[in-house]
Design a protein around this motif. Structure first.
Motif, PDB file in Angstrom:
ATOM      1  N   VAL B 149      32.280  15.191  20.800  1.00 43.47           N
ATOM      2  CA  VAL B 149      33.599  15.086  21.464  1.00 43.47           C
ATOM      3  C   VAL B 149      33.411  15.344  22.963  1.00 43.47           C
ATOM      4  O   VAL B 149      33.938  14.607  23.812  1.00 43.47           O
ATOM      5  N   VAL B 150      32.602  16.362  23.274  1.00 41.06           N
ATOM      6  CA  VAL B 150      32.352  16.666  24.696  1.00 41.06           C
ATOM      7  C   VAL B 150      31.667  15.467  25.356  1.00 41.06           C
ATOM      8  O   VAL B 150      32.067  15.001  26.436  1.00 41.06           O
ATOM      9  N   LYS B 151      30.679  14.906  24.652  1.00 42.86           N
ATOM     10  CA  LYS B 151      29.963  13.744  25.206  1.00 42.86           C
ATOM     11  C   LYS B 151      30.920  12.554  25.366  1.00 42.86           C
ATOM     12  O   LYS B 151      30.873  11.816  26.355  1.00 42.86           O
ATOM     13  N   ALA B 152      31.832  12.422  24.392  1.00 43.09           N
ATOM     14  CA  ALA B 152      32.771  11.287  24.421  1.00 43.09           C
ATOM     15  C   ALA B 152      33.603  11.310  25.705  1.00 43.09           C
ATOM     16  O   ALA B 152      33.818  10.275  26.340  1.00 43.09           O
ATOM     17  N   PHE B 153      34.034  12.504  26.121  1.00 45.89           N
ATOM     18  CA  PHE B 153      34.840  12.595  27.354  1.00 45.89           C
ATOM     19  C   PHE B 153      34.007  12.151  28.558  1.00 45.89           C
ATOM     20  O   PHE B 153      34.478  11.433  29.439  1.00 45.89           O
ATOM     21  N   ASP B 154      32.737  12.566  28.581  1.00 45.27           N
ATOM     22  CA  ASP B 154      31.884  12.191  29.721  1.00 45.27           C
ATOM     23  C   ASP B 154      31.616  10.688  29.728  1.00 45.27           C
ATOM     24  O   ASP B 154      31.714  10.033  30.765  1.00 45.27           O
ATOM     25  N   VAL B 155      31.314  10.142  28.551  1.00 51.53           N
ATOM     26  CA  VAL B 155      31.021   8.692  28.473  1.00 51.53           C
ATOM     27  C   VAL B 155      32.280   7.906  28.834  1.00 51.53           C
ATOM     28  O   VAL B 155      32.237   6.906  29.555  1.00 51.53           O
ATOM     29  N   ALA B 156      33.434   8.394  28.379  1.00 50.34           N
ATOM     30  CA  ALA B 156      34.703   7.708  28.685  1.00 50.34           C
ATOM     31  C   ALA B 156      34.916   7.661  30.195  1.00 50.34           C
ATOM     32  O   ALA B 156      35.242   6.609  30.755  1.00 50.34           O
ATOM     33  N   ASP B 157      34.693   8.804  30.847  1.00 50.73           N
ATOM     34  CA  ASP B 157      34.922   8.839  32.300  1.00 50.73           C
ATOM     35  C   ASP B 157      33.851   8.064  33.048  1.00 50.73           C
ATOM     36  O   ASP B 157      34.152   7.350  34.007  1.00 50.73           O
ATOM     37  N   GLU B 158      32.590   8.183  32.595  1.00 51.32           N
ATOM     38  CA  GLU B 158      31.509   7.531  33.333  1.00 51.32           C
ATOM     39  C   GLU B 158      31.658   6.011  33.292  1.00 51.32           C
ATOM     40  O   GLU B 158      31.467   5.338  34.310  1.00 51.32           O
ATOM     41  N   TYR B 159      32.025   5.477  32.135  1.00 47.05           N
ATOM     42  CA  TYR B 159      32.087   4.019  32.005  1.00 47.05           C
ATOM     43  C   TYR B 159      33.532   3.501  32.008  1.00 47.05           C
ATOM     44  O   TYR B 159      33.775   2.322  31.807  1.00 47.05           O
ATOM     45  N   ARG B 160      34.499   4.415  32.201  1.00 49.74           N
ATOM     46  CA  ARG B 160      35.930   4.060  32.244  1.00 49.74           C
ATOM     47  C   ARG B 160      36.319   3.216  31.034  1.00 49.74           C
ATOM     48  O   ARG B 160      36.683   2.039  31.130  1.00 49.74           O
TER      49      ARG B 160
END
Lengths: 69, 347, 252
Positions: B149-160
């Motif tokens: 879940v933590v990674k998901a937030f980062d991937v979501a923001d990094e790749y929009r």
């Protein structure tokens, strides 16, 4: 009294022509604007009382009304 | 220091720690503890919780918060995720980051509330309209669910992009000892957000609309370049197949743990099998199946469905090895003995 | 000494409006834009555009804009406002968007007493898609999906949205106005200003239903369309205030 028109925004919808109390507006069928409409023209600026009704009803903000006193 | 937590609730703690400031949800079993926990906890960290009138409204609230540059999450189960698909397609079309937790139940239709994996296609093939994919993470433990879940937030923001964390109902409902993951500071540029500061910068608009063919095509092609980068950098797979293994068992989520037990049973019967566990269902680890150690002669795919991930396994193998399938559906869960017996029968 | 009586509002961008000649969406856009500048909130406003003729409204308002799915603007606005309570958030929606596909979203935004402003443009037709019947299409009105004229049997009477939403306890302010002549344009300005002032003061859900036109869909000239509002729309959709009780408790 000064009416100025942003011709290229006019869509020749006639609303201002109908509401002008002085009946001094009409579509200029001698020219066509960028959109292909006959733009509005004032036939007698001296009769304009700068009531601003034409500008209020115009959907496309074509008309600017300035009252000189 | 580990604490015993229920999957659905552990996910919320991880999301809040990752900076999730808004949650919009709707009741549906088996994910109810997520909105319930968020209702109780999110405000403590200055976050916003709203129970929407429907999953359709919830995903559009997510769209609003994401468009305004806020880390936002929602969750639902199977039919609820189906209702959100239009919103997800808009989120993708407007390049908006968010996290969607899908706790799947058995289907189709109202189906049942027992766990299943019959939403693999819904998750990985995109249920909405248009050319798009979502990064999809499939944890198989509560600790991994928190980490992802933590990674998901980062991937979501990094790749929009919206990112999905896909659990089966078991993982949401069971309890395991777990620890809040470490959070690395992340400051992603969201100067694009429509957050009402058009006095300080040019006005921002958020839209997925582009009536010009060339314009929309360019947007889609740019997005697929991003997908290429995601495929290069973000694939996660737990490949435990070793030299000498003759069978590769492919499973994800909690069924992968059942497969591990089956593998132990097979070892006692002199059959060497190894687990391949995709962690990212999209981007799928196709290459892993091209590069399986040469001792592997057969692949057995195990899913709690009538077979959906098997399609991707076949794409990865490209005919290189024979593939068999063992599955249960309707919320039924296979026992390790069943899997072991089936694998034995394939050799 | 010269005084500007009227000029294009700073609240509108330079993008020419995409509406048909004489469509009253333009009049309403100007009213909203003038309100945002006169209340000095333009720079902290976020416009939420619907799907319909005004789908590109976010290109016309000179502030941040978000395009929402068909009928979903009130939900999108909820997501924006709840996470950015100090910003001014308004939805601009047509009758198909708000009263048909988006009926649940508007009812529940009102039900929750969301502190947002809703500009509801009722021109009794789906304009963008070619003039289909909307929930507010008048009885006997011909549209592309009521070719013989809307019959009550099978489609019901036109939906009185303001009266309907006014029944919702947490609503702060609902008024129906029109733009068919200058006096009514001025009344619309007052109503829109109040609806935004309510939001600034944190008083909760405020909606202004504005009777409007669709010259193309109604198959009338722009001037005849304004007249049609007065002679046919207003009698069925009475103008006036249907709710005016600012909420005590509004989500912060």
């Amino acid at each position: 009294m000064v009416l100025t028109f942003n011709d290229d925004l006019c869509k020749g919808c006639d609303l201002c022509v109908d509401v002008c109390p002085k009946k001094i507006l009409r579509l200029d069928d001698t020219r066509v604007n960028a959109k292909g409409y006959n733009p509005i023209i004032c036939t007698n600026m001296d009769d304009c009382v700068a009531c601003g009704i034409c500008a209020m009803i115009c959907p496309d903000s074509v008309i600017k009304v300035v009252r000189e006193s | 220091m580990k604490i015993l937590m229920k999957g659905n609730e552990a996910i919320c703690d991880a999301a809040i720690k990752a900076g999730c400031r808004a949650f919009f949800g709707y009741p549906i079993t088996p994910q109810n503890e997520i909105p319930e926990y968020m209702a109780a906890k999110l405000a403590d960290s200055g976050g916003v919780f709203v129970q929407a009138e429907s999953e359709v409204a919830a995903i559009n609230m997510v769209y609003g918060a994401a468009a305004a540059g806020v880390r936002v999450m929602t969750s639902s189960s199977s039919p609820g995720i189906a209702l959100k698909q239009e919103g997800v397609s808009y989120l993708v079309g407007a390049d908006l980051p968010c996290v969607i937790v899908s706790v799947s139940r058995s289907g189709p239709g109202l189906g049942g509330i027992l766990p299943a994996q019959s939403d693999y296609f819904q998750a990985t093939r995109g249920g909405g309209n248009g050319d798009y994919y979502l990064p999809v993470y499939a944890p198989f433990s509560i600790q991994e669910a928190m980490n992802l879940v933590v990674k998901a937030f980062d991937v979501a923001d990094e790749y929009r992009t919206p990112v999905m964390v896909l659990l089966d109902g078991m993982l949401g409902q069971m309890m395991e000892p777990c620890m809040l993951p470490e959070i690395k500071a992340s400051n992603y540029d969201n100067s694009w957000a429509a957050n009402g500061n058009s006095g300080k910068r040019p006005r921002n608009t958020i839209t997925s609309l582009n009536l010009k063919g060339e314009g929309l095509e360019a947007m889609n092609i740019r997005r697929f370049k991003t997908y290429d980068t995601i495929k290069e950098k973000e694939i996660m797979v737990d490949n435990r197949v070793q030299d000498g293994d003759e069978v590769a068992i492919v499973a994800y989520g909690t069924p992968a743990r059942i497969a591990l037990n089956a593998i132990e049973m097979l070892k006692e019967q002199g059959i060497k099998a190894g687990l391949v566990r995709p962690v990212t269902l999209w981007p799928f680890p196709y290459d892993t199946f091209q590069n399986l150690t040469s001792s592997v002669k057969r692949v057995v795919v195990c899913e709690l469905s009538m077979g959906q991930m098997i399609d991707d396994v076949k794409i990865g193998l490209a005919g290189k090895l024979p593939v068999s399938f063992y599955g249960r559906t309707g919320g039924m869960i296979f026992e390790p003995e069943e899997v072991a017996a089936y694998v034995k029968s394939c050799i | 000494m010269s005084k500007v009586v009227y000029e294009k509002s700073r609240g509108l961008t330079d993008n020419p409006l995409s509406y048909c000649p004489g469509c009253a969406h333009g009049i309403i856009h100007k009213i909203v834009a003038d309100t945002l500048t006169s209340l000095d909130v333009l720079e902290r406003t976020i416009a939420i555009a619907p799907v319909g003729c005004s789908v590109m409204a976010y290109e016309f308002y000179n502030c941040d804009g978000i395009q929402a799915g068909h009928g979903r603007a009130p939900a999108v606005a909820t997501g924006v406002k709840r996470t950015n309570p100090d910003k001014i958030v308004f939805t601009y929606q047509g009758d198909g968007d708000l009263a048909a596909i988006g009926a649940a979203e508007i009812v529940h935004a009102a039900h929750r007493g969301e502190n947002i402003t809703v500009i509801f443009v009722n021109n009794a037709i789906y304009g963008m898609t070619g003039g289909q019947m909307a929930p507010t299409t008048l009885i006997d009105m011909k549209t592309s999906t009521s070719p013989k004229g809307r019959a009550e049997a099978g489609t019901g009477k036109p939906l009185l949205v303001s009266e309907m939403l006014a029944q919702i306890p947490s609503v702060a302010y609902i008024e129906r106005v029109s733009i068919h002549d200058v006096p009514n344009i001025n009344k619309t300005k007052k109503a829109v200003k109040k609806a935004f002032q309510n939001q600034i003061d944190g008083k909760g859900f405020s909606m202004v239903e504005i009777l409007s036109t669709c010259p193309i869909g109604w198959n009338k000239t722009p001037s005849a369309s304004l007249k049609f509002i007065e002679t046919n729309m207003v009698p069925y959709f009475p103008l006036g205030v249907f709710a005016d009780s600012p909420a005590k408790e509004v989500a912060e």
